[in-house]
Enzyme design. Sequence first.
Site, PDB file in Angstrom:
ATOM      1  N   ASN A 216      39.631  -4.709 -18.694  1.00  0.00           N
ATOM      2  CA  ASN A 216      41.092  -4.708 -19.103  1.00  0.00           C
ATOM      3  C   ASN A 216      41.428  -4.070 -17.473  1.00  0.00           C
ATOM      4  OD1 ASN A 216      40.353  -1.663 -18.073  1.00  0.00           O
ATOM      5  ND2 ASN A 216      39.126  -1.634 -19.822  1.00  0.00           N
ATOM      6  N   ILE A 315      32.954   8.377 -25.597  1.00  0.00           N
ATOM      7  CA  ILE A 315      32.077   8.664 -23.905  1.00  0.00           C
ATOM      8  C   ILE A 315      32.458  10.129 -23.557  1.00  0.00           C
ATOM      9  CG2 ILE A 315      31.223   8.825 -21.724  1.00  0.00           C
ATOM     10  CD1 ILE A 315      31.711   6.069 -22.192  1.00  0.00           C
ATOM     11  N   LYS A 349      40.300  15.822 -28.946  1.00  0.00           N
ATOM     12  CA  LYS A 349      38.431  15.910 -28.568  1.00  0.00           C
ATOM     13  C   LYS A 349      38.205  17.132 -27.306  1.00  0.00           C
ATOM     14  CE  LYS A 349      39.545  11.198 -27.198  1.00  0.00           C
ATOM     15  NZ  LYS A 349      39.114   9.252 -26.711  1.00  0.00           N
TER      16      LYS A 349
END
Length: 402
Positions: A216, A315, A349
């Site tokens: 990316n 992660i 998250k």
Amino acid sequence: MKVLLGVTGGIAAYKSLELTRLFIKSGHEVQVVMTSGAKEFIQPLSFQALSGNPVRDSLFDANQEAGMGHIELARWADVIVIAPASAETLAKFRMGRADDLLTTLILATDKPIVLAPAMNRLMWSNEATQENVAILNQRGWMLLQPGSGEQACGEVGEGRMPEPIEIFEAVEEVKKQQQQTYQAWLDLKQFWQGKSLLITAGPTYENIDPVRFIGNRSSGKMGFSIAEAAAKAGAKVTLITGPVQLAVSDQVKRINVRSAEQMFTAVQAHYSNADCFISAAAVADFRVADIAEQKIKKQSDTDEMTLTLVKNPDIVAWVAQQDDKPYVVGFAAETQNLIEYAKDKLQRKNLDMICANQVGETLGFEQSENALTLITSEQELELSLATKDELAVQLLKFISAQ
Ligand SMILES: Cc1cc2nc3c(=O)[nH]c(=O)nc-3n(C[C@H](O)[C@H](O)[C@H](O)COP(=O)(O)O)c2cc1C
């Protein structure tokens, strides 16, 4: 404040006597350096009488400490003001010449420099002069725009030295900024000194075969800027980075990885020592299910090719789930509905903070400037467009306030 006043060869040199008087009157210390051109216009004795210090004009002066007057003067000054700044001296500064005391000490300083150009209107508008001042401006020197009006040469136009009071006020502004920046820096240092910071940066590359990958556009600049700023503030920084073209100073412990899985492994090994984890990497959400061992050959009998992708570990979410989790900061790079998506990510998250980051063709990725919105469950702070180095300092400041 210690003001080093550089005077060069121009008619306006006499106005710098008034400038010296203004500095002295408001309690500043002044040392004057004159070029040989300046001495054609005005006697050093006048500056000596007003400043109370002998005027310096010689690079090779055996009477100065260790014979290195240029270094000593560069260290002594809090700010350097060049008034008037002649076309010749501006050109020398731009080139980095060092053939007299003034140009040499300018090369040897990291102090703020204020320029007050003064010259004939055509000398000022000349392409060469304009190019020189544009470059000095880019270097962060403070350029005061010359005034317009009747000139000593009888012409009318732009090129008159700004009035002594304007130069004086510009220097006062530098002083104010210096004091504020210094205080902010001390506060930042006080918080981050000795703290442990784990940062991820850059893209991840997910291999397709030995020669191809899915990547990316992340350049890694944001994460690297944070790492540098935190290390300067005294933090112990570990930077886990995907493939990028960036260098980092020796104070930062750098771990190079390639794929999301490698980044995950490195983060798992280091998160528990960290007081704060900043996830600035653009981690691939998916990886190729079966990486080909040999280069995939072009199939001439088909126009399509299908790659099966499987989910990568999340992660930042993983770190935020740990019992011994550090303070967790994520990044949300979005092309639309930025704040809404970022807030959702913050909650989903279980992050402590998220930095919302609008990305697009010319925004965010691969740029050295960016704009961020810092979001916690209680607070929102918009940081307007600035260099990533500046944003890094503001981000560290915001974290320290949480
Ligand atoms: C009467 C006279 C007036 C001058 N006035 C200016 C001036 O206002 N600005 C300027 O850039 N140069 C002016 N010059 C040209 C500079 O003195 C010349 O470029 C000199 O080399 C500058 O050197 P310095 O910058 O090391 O002092 C003038 C020259 C003369 C003879």
